[in-house]
Design an enzyme around this catalytic site. Structure first.
Site, short mmCIF file in Angstrom:
data_model
loop_
_atom_site.label_atom_id
_atom_site.label_comp_id
_atom_site.label_asym_id
_atom_site.label_seq_id
_atom_site.Cartn_x
_atom_site.Cartn_y
_atom_site.Cartn_z
N GLU A 188 -3.99 2.38 -7.39
CA GLU A 188 -4.33 3.53 -6.54
C GLU A 188 -3.42 4.71 -6.87
O GLU A 188 -2.27 4.75 -6.41
CB GLU A 188 -4.16 3.17 -5.06
CG GLU A 188 -5.05 2.04 -4.60
CD GLU A 188 -5.24 2.07 -3.09
OE1 GLU A 188 -6.37 2.35 -2.67
OE2 GLU A 188 -4.28 1.87 -2.35
N HIS A 218 0.85 -1.20 0.00
CA HIS A 218 0.00 0.00 0.00
C HIS A 218 0.89 1.25 0.00
O HIS A 218 1.99 1.23 0.55
CB HIS A 218 -0.92 -0.01 1.23
CG HIS A 218 -1.94 1.08 1.20
ND1 HIS A 218 -1.65 2.37 1.62
CD2 HIS A 218 -3.21 1.10 0.78
CE1 HIS A 218 -2.72 3.12 1.45
NE2 HIS A 218 -3.69 2.38 0.94
P1 PGA Z 1 -9.40 6.47 0.39
O1 PGA Z 1 -8.25 5.35 0.69
O2 PGA Z 1 -10.62 5.74 -0.08
O3 PGA Z 1 -9.60 7.15 1.72
O4 PGA Z 1 -8.85 7.37 -0.65
C1 PGA Z 1 -8.01 4.31 -0.20
C2 PGA Z 1 -6.81 3.51 0.23
O5 PGA Z 1 -5.90 4.06 0.87
O6 PGA Z 1 -6.74 2.31 -0.05
#
Ligand code: PGA
Length: 255
Positions: free
Chosen positions: A167, A95
């Site tokens: 992401e 992550h």
């Molecule tokens: P968020 O986080 O939905 O608050 O943007 C997503 C993540 O960190 O996986």
């Protein structure tokens, strides 16, 4: 028919009691027949306790991190076996919080991925470019490089399951997602990278690609209707039962 993944990442946001009550609120309302695959990734302390109350098993449990060694003198770390003991089924690897604060690089992600694939856990491998990389026109290159370094040399048998979470780093927690067509384009890049590495057969059998970054109930449908978006990883909006249930409802309504 798609069975989208709706995965909650609670990060380090909730106490044990808050985690237990949020889990209870979500579990209570979740319909018996639910098309979405709902996964919740709480803190380690809450993971063990939530497993005890998760008797309906409609929600699967995931961890937010794991170590690449299986046992030994590794103070502060947690193994795949320890996660399996509390009926954990998924684990997030790489992550952007881990990459940023704990200096986890693609090599670390690769090591962890190999260990997780030797266990019963399904890895959720996070990749994503930062704002500067995007500004400089390097988003495709960054994603291809992260995916290639994480997966190169892995010998898939065909019965594994892998989730890749795309992401874009700067939109995480910002309240402003990228648009769904843009995410779809990046998912196609990831898909093509995996096909180049392992072929289309392995891609179709093993891989799912989900989007994460400021997802909420208002926009989730626009993402899930894209052909190459198989689900969402949700941070902020998963910390409120109503908001998270609304996302699941939106996902169920599509199919
Ligand atoms: P968020 O986080 O939905 O608050 O943007 C997503 C993540 O960190 O996986």
């Amino acid at each position: 028919m798609k069975q989208p993944y709706i995965i909650a990442n609670w990060k380090m946001q909730l106490s044990l009691n808050e985690s237990l009550s949020l889990f209870g609120e979500i579990d209570e309302v979740l319909p018996e027949k639910n098309k979405a695959n709902v996964v919740i990734c709480p803190s380690y302390t809450a993971l063990a306790k939530i497993n005890e109350i998760n008797t309906r098993k409609k929600i699967k449990l995931g961890a937010q991190n794991v170590f690449w060694e299986e046992i030994g003198a590794y103070t502060g770390e947690i193994s795949t076996k320890m996660l399996e003991e509390v009926d954990c089924k998924y684990v997030i690897i790489g992550h952007s919080d881990r990459r940023k604060y704990f200096k986890e690089d693609d090599d670390v992600v690769h090591h962890k991925l190999k260990t997780v694939l030797d266990s019963s856990l399904v890895p959720i491998v996070c990749v994503g470019e930062d704002f500067q990389q995007r500004q400089e026109g390097k988003k495709d290159y960054t994603i291809i490089s992260q995916v290639t370094k994480a997966f190169s040399g892995i010998d898939f048998k065909g019965n594994e399951k892998v989730i890749i979470a795309y992401e874009p780093v700067w939109v995480i927690g910002s309240g402003q997602a990228i648009n769904a067509e843009d995410a779809e384009y990046m998912h196609e890049i990831i898909k093509q990278t995996i096909i180049d590495l392992f072929g289309v057969g392995i891609f179709e059998k093993i891989f799912k690609i989900i989007y994460g970054g400021s997802i909420n109930a208002k926009i989730v449908k626009t993402f899930l209707v894209q052909p190459n978006i198989d689900g969402v990883l949700v941070g902020g909006a998963s910390l409120n039962a109503d908001k998270f249930l609304e996302i699941i409802k939106e996902a169920n309504d599509i199919y």
